[in-house]
Design a protein around this motif. Sequence first.
Motif, PDB file in Angstrom:
ATOM      1  N   TYR A 182       0.832  -1.207   0.000  1.00  0.00           N
ATOM      2  CA  TYR A 182       0.000   0.000   0.000  1.00  0.00           C
ATOM      3  C   TYR A 182       0.865   1.256   0.000  1.00  0.00           C
ATOM      4  CZ  TYR A 182      -3.123   3.732   1.225  1.00  0.00           C
ATOM      5  OH  TYR A 182      -3.808   4.925   1.200  1.00  0.00           O
ATOM      6  N   MET A 183       1.901   1.256   0.825  1.00  0.00           N
ATOM      7  CA  MET A 183       2.786   2.424   0.878  1.00  0.00           C
ATOM      8  C   MET A 183       3.420   2.693  -0.489  1.00  0.00           C
ATOM      9  SD  MET A 183       4.685   1.683   4.516  1.00  0.00           S
ATOM     10  CE  MET A 183       3.765   1.447   6.035  1.00  0.00           C
ATOM     11  N   VAL A 184       3.813   1.609  -1.169  1.00  0.00           N
ATOM     12  CA  VAL A 184       4.433   1.763  -2.484  1.00  0.00           C
ATOM     13  C   VAL A 184       3.422   2.286  -3.507  1.00  0.00           C
ATOM     14  CG1 VAL A 184       5.534   0.531  -4.398  1.00  0.00           C
ATOM     15  CG2 VAL A 184       6.154  -0.024  -2.040  1.00  0.00           C
ATOM     16  N   LEU A 185       2.252   1.667  -3.543  1.00  0.00           N
ATOM     17  CA  LEU A 185       1.304   2.035  -4.591  1.00  0.00           C
ATOM     18  C   LEU A 185       0.739   3.439  -4.395  1.00  0.00           C
ATOM     19  CD1 LEU A 185      -2.091   1.883  -3.991  1.00  0.00           C
ATOM     20  CD2 LEU A 185      -1.491  -0.471  -3.536  1.00  0.00           C
ATOM     21  N   ILE A 186       0.524   3.859  -3.142  1.00  0.00           N
ATOM     22  CA  ILE A 186      -0.072   5.179  -2.952  1.00  0.00           C
ATOM     23  C   ILE A 186       0.928   6.283  -3.278  1.00  0.00           C
ATOM     24  CG2 ILE A 186       0.435   5.641  -0.514  1.00  0.00           C
ATOM     25  CD1 ILE A 186      -2.938   6.108  -2.319  1.00  0.00           C
ATOM     26  N   MET A 187       2.211   6.081  -2.958  1.00  0.00           N
ATOM     27  CA  MET A 187       3.229   7.058  -3.350  1.00  0.00           C
ATOM     28  C   MET A 187       3.355   7.113  -4.869  1.00  0.00           C
ATOM     29  SD  MET A 187       6.411   6.888  -0.662  1.00  0.00           S
ATOM     30  CE  MET A 187       6.771   5.171  -0.982  1.00  0.00           C
ATOM     31  N   ALA A 188       3.319   5.942  -5.501  1.00  0.00           N
ATOM     32  CA  ALA A 188       3.460   5.887  -6.952  1.00  0.00           C
ATOM     33  C   ALA A 188       2.283   6.540  -7.660  1.00  0.00           C
ATOM     34  CB  ALA A 188       3.597   4.429  -7.397  1.00  0.00           C
ATOM     35  N   TYR A 189       1.125   6.514  -7.043  1.00  0.00           N
ATOM     36  CA  TYR A 189      -0.066   7.113  -7.659  1.00  0.00           C
ATOM     37  C   TYR A 189      -0.121   8.624  -7.429  1.00  0.00           C
ATOM     38  CZ  TYR A 189      -4.828   6.752  -9.548  1.00  0.00           C
ATOM     39  OH  TYR A 189      -5.946   6.839 -10.348  1.00  0.00           O
ATOM     40  N   MET A 190       0.244   9.042  -6.216  1.00  0.00           N
ATOM     41  CA  MET A 190       0.045  10.440  -5.850  1.00  0.00           C
ATOM     42  C   MET A 190       1.124  11.368  -6.397  1.00  0.00           C
ATOM     43  SD  MET A 190      -2.805  10.285  -4.361  1.00  0.00           S
ATOM     44  CE  MET A 190      -2.871  12.014  -3.911  1.00  0.00           C
ATOM     45  N   ILE A 191       2.374  10.919  -6.456  1.00  0.00           N
ATOM     46  CA  ILE A 191       3.451  11.808  -6.908  1.00  0.00           C
ATOM     47  C   ILE A 191       3.209  12.316  -8.325  1.00  0.00           C
ATOM     48  CG2 ILE A 191       5.907  11.881  -7.532  1.00  0.00           C
ATOM     49  CD1 ILE A 191       6.468  10.229  -5.019  1.00  0.00           C
ATOM     50  N   PRO A 192       2.946  11.446  -9.315  1.00  0.00           N
ATOM     51  CA  PRO A 192       2.664  11.983 -10.654  1.00  0.00           C
ATOM     52  C   PRO A 192       1.356  12.767 -10.712  1.00  0.00           C
ATOM     53  CG  PRO A 192       2.372   9.597 -10.624  1.00  0.00           C
ATOM     54  CD  PRO A 192       3.013   9.976  -9.335  1.00  0.00           C
ATOM     55  N   ALA A 193       0.376  12.400  -9.882  1.00  0.00           N
ATOM     56  CA  ALA A 193      -0.877  13.153  -9.866  1.00  0.00           C
ATOM     57  C   ALA A 193      -0.646  14.574  -9.371  1.00  0.00           C
ATOM     58  CB  ALA A 193      -1.902  12.435  -8.986  1.00  0.00           C
ATOM     59  N   PHE A 194       0.150  14.724  -8.325  1.00  0.00           N
ATOM     60  CA  PHE A 194       0.498  16.062  -7.830  1.00  0.00           C
ATOM     61  C   PHE A 194       1.214  16.875  -8.918  1.00  0.00           C
ATOM     62  CE2 PHE A 194       0.737  14.358  -3.251  1.00  0.00           C
ATOM     63  CZ  PHE A 194      -0.595  14.702  -3.023  1.00  0.00           C
ATOM     64  N   ALA A 195       2.185  16.240  -9.579  1.00  0.00           N
ATOM     65  CA  ALA A 195       2.971  16.942 -10.599  1.00  0.00           C
ATOM     66  C   ALA A 195       2.101  17.352 -11.775  1.00  0.00           C
ATOM     67  CB  ALA A 195       4.112  16.038 -11.073  1.00  0.00           C
ATOM     68  N   LEU A 196       1.254  16.449 -12.237  1.00  0.00           N
ATOM     69  CA  LEU A 196       0.402  16.740 -13.382  1.00  0.00           C
ATOM     70  C   LEU A 196      -0.587  17.853 -13.051  1.00  0.00           C
ATOM     71  CD1 LEU A 196       0.026  15.743 -16.272  1.00  0.00           C
ATOM     72  CD2 LEU A 196      -1.670  14.105 -15.445  1.00  0.00           C
ATOM     73  N   ALA A 197      -1.154  17.803 -11.854  1.00  0.00           N
ATOM     74  CA  ALA A 197      -2.097  18.842 -11.438  1.00  0.00           C
ATOM     75  C   ALA A 197      -1.415  20.209 -11.402  1.00  0.00           C
ATOM     76  CB  ALA A 197      -2.680  18.497 -10.068  1.00  0.00           C
ATOM     77  N   PHE A 198      -0.195  20.243 -10.886  1.00  0.00           N
ATOM     78  CA  PHE A 198       0.513  21.525 -10.794  1.00  0.00           C
ATOM     79  C   PHE A 198       0.862  22.065 -12.178  1.00  0.00           C
ATOM     80  CE2 PHE A 198       4.455  23.990 -10.389  1.00  0.00           C
ATOM     81  CZ  PHE A 198       4.010  24.981  -9.525  1.00  0.00           C
ATOM     82  N   LEU A 199       1.313  21.187 -13.078  1.00  0.00           N
ATOM     83  CA  LEU A 199       1.714  21.630 -14.413  1.00  0.00           C
ATOM     84  C   LEU A 199       0.527  22.127 -15.233  1.00  0.00           C
ATOM     85  CD1 LEU A 199       4.305  18.844 -15.332  1.00  0.00           C
ATOM     86  CD2 LEU A 199       4.787  21.250 -14.809  1.00  0.00           C
ATOM     87  N   LEU A 200      -0.645  21.502 -15.073  1.00  0.00           N
ATOM     88  CA  LEU A 200      -1.797  21.857 -15.905  1.00  0.00           C
ATOM     89  C   LEU A 200      -2.697  22.920 -15.289  1.00  0.00           C
ATOM     90  CD1 LEU A 200      -2.932  18.406 -17.381  1.00  0.00           C
ATOM     91  CD2 LEU A 200      -1.635  20.216 -18.507  1.00  0.00           C
ATOM     92  N   THR A 201      -2.688  23.040 -13.949  1.00  0.00           N
ATOM     93  CA  THR A 201      -3.621  23.967 -13.307  1.00  0.00           C
ATOM     94  C   THR A 201      -2.949  24.947 -12.355  1.00  0.00           C
ATOM     95  OG1 THR A 201      -4.080  22.582 -11.359  1.00  0.00           O
ATOM     96  CG2 THR A 201      -5.344  22.123 -13.374  1.00  0.00           C
ATOM     97  N   GLY A 202      -1.689  24.684 -11.981  1.00  0.00           N
ATOM     98  CA  GLY A 202      -1.026  25.528 -11.003  1.00  0.00           C
ATOM     99  C   GLY A 202      -1.357  25.155  -9.573  1.00  0.00           C
ATOM    100  N   ASN A 203      -2.233  24.165  -9.400  1.00  0.00           N
ATOM    101  CA  ASN A 203      -2.617  23.692  -8.069  1.00  0.00           C
ATOM    102  C   ASN A 203      -2.107  22.261  -7.907  1.00  0.00           C
ATOM    103  OD1 ASN A 203      -3.920  22.724  -5.738  1.00  0.00           O
ATOM    104  ND2 ASN A 203      -5.763  23.928  -6.133  1.00  0.00           N
ATOM    105  N   PRO A 204      -1.237  21.981  -6.949  1.00  0.00           N
ATOM    106  CA  PRO A 204      -0.638  20.649  -6.859  1.00  0.00           C
ATOM    107  C   PRO A 204      -1.536  19.579  -6.236  1.00  0.00           C
ATOM    108  CG  PRO A 204       0.203  22.026  -5.110  1.00  0.00           C
ATOM    109  CD  PRO A 204      -0.662  22.915  -5.953  1.00  0.00           C
TER     110      PRO A 204
END
Length: 568
Positions: A182-204
């Motif tokens: 769980y620790m591995v999968l949640i980090m793997a899911y959230m890190i790119p989601a944070f980055a993508l959100a910040f790049l496309l909307t300015g909100n991480p």
Amino acid sequence: MTVEIWTYIFVGLTFALYLGVGWWSRVRESSGFFVAGRGVPAVANGMATASDWMSAASFMGMAGLISFMGSDGSMFLMGWTGGYVLLALLLAPYLRKFGKYTVPDFIGDRYYSTSARLVAVVCAIFVSITYVAGQMQGVGIVFSRFLGVSVNAGVVIGMFVVAFFAVLGGMKGITWTQVVQYMVLIMAYMIPAFALAFLLTGNPIPQLALPFSDIASRLDGLSTELGFDAYTQPFAGGRNKLDVLFITISLMVGTAGLPHVIVRFYTTKTVKAARASAFWALIFIAILYTTAPALAMMARYNFLDKINGMPHAVEQQPDWARKWAEADLLAFEDKNGDGIVQYVAGDANEVTNFNRDIVVLAAPEVTGLPDWVVALVAAGALAAALSTASGLLLVISSAVAHDVYFRMLNPVAPEKTRVLVGRIMVLVGVLVAGYFGINPPGYVAETVALAFGFAAASFFPAILLGIFSTRTNREGAIAGMLSGLGFVLLYIVLVKSETMGKVFGISTIGIGTVGMAINFAVTFIVSRLTAPPPADVQELVLSIRAMEDPVHPDHVKETDRDEALEEL
């Protein structure tokens, strides 16, 4: 370092960790093998439950489906999350109070019938084999793209790893491995989601970026410009509203009937701990499930933006497109000979193959995130698939080793023999899972959705009525499970083979709702036409519901009776 090297590092480290935990958690007694000795703390059990439940379908498939289907894809989100809430609040505490090892255990004792137990075993195997096929398919996809091996070879590697810690540690090894996964999968899911959100909307923060930015309207505009329906338009393309409703219901009640999730609540010390672990699991699940819609929308926008106008010439394409094409999960055809790709609606579309299961996996590369993030996502997808696969394999193992061998064939079997049979059945389950992972019936999430339909049509009515109806008897339960599962199987075979068309437009992943209704109706009618359950069974049902009272002593066979009386 390249993506491949980073992938080898992350996958190697995580696999070594899983194998190490499996070795540390090895067991010899049947209680440890089947229910982790009923000693898992609530928080850890909640994390393991979330990992067990959030399979490759959640990590890879769900966002892919939402990305392709638009707002209608929310039926998977609502069905799966709603189903877990239904299970946690309505069924899990009562099943834990009953104090058994498996769902067939509950069915067999509640319906005072060896035949009912056997039918439940068959249903559990059907559900688990279908579900685990999707997990092994997901493993093969990840290995095929990121480690340069064939899908089939990737499935075999996954089979070896999951068999190791499942065979050695049983439920105990699986539980603590799932905590790490769980620790591995949640980090793997959230890190790119944070980055993508910040790049496309300015909100991480993805959960805030979706409602508090213009990404939805931008995607709607880009979609309609390319000839697609607006992304947020419901029932786009004339999608059958009845089917959307039935799919949502099937996924919801199917979740509440999944044997590999239910058994997680048998691993806690008390009913109170089972309730607490359900609460923690809901929090851990919500982290990913509230992120998925935002990630799906942003990934869709990125793909539409990056694929259109991309050169058809392989040597001119970006690495991500070339490598996914080499894995046979993405393909293009230059229909108009202009040398650039058009990803548009209708016959002019030149993206001839776009496997929706790659949306989450490919999003970091398409976005241009660092190679280590790309590799981390691959490791997370493997963690999601392997965690659920291990839980499903234990369901198959316990169904045969505990419910058939011990409870029906050899009730005096010693601990050592019971554990040995369980381990052998894990290996058999791995081989069957590998076969269906190599020859899957559909995309990952679609394959998994079939399993939910089987669970909805077979287990859910039997469990619900077994807890809340004193009048439901063995004849009704057996007839209901057989008719519900039989109907769903027949419908799927006829529709998939094109022997008949869809009835009222209901798909194979929505037909579980009809199967459930048939199960309820048949169970109710047959139970009323036959003799009521014995008085002691009716007393058992009442004692399960009365949470302040203990279960009838005659039915507390494999738990510590003094502990059960003290806790309840």
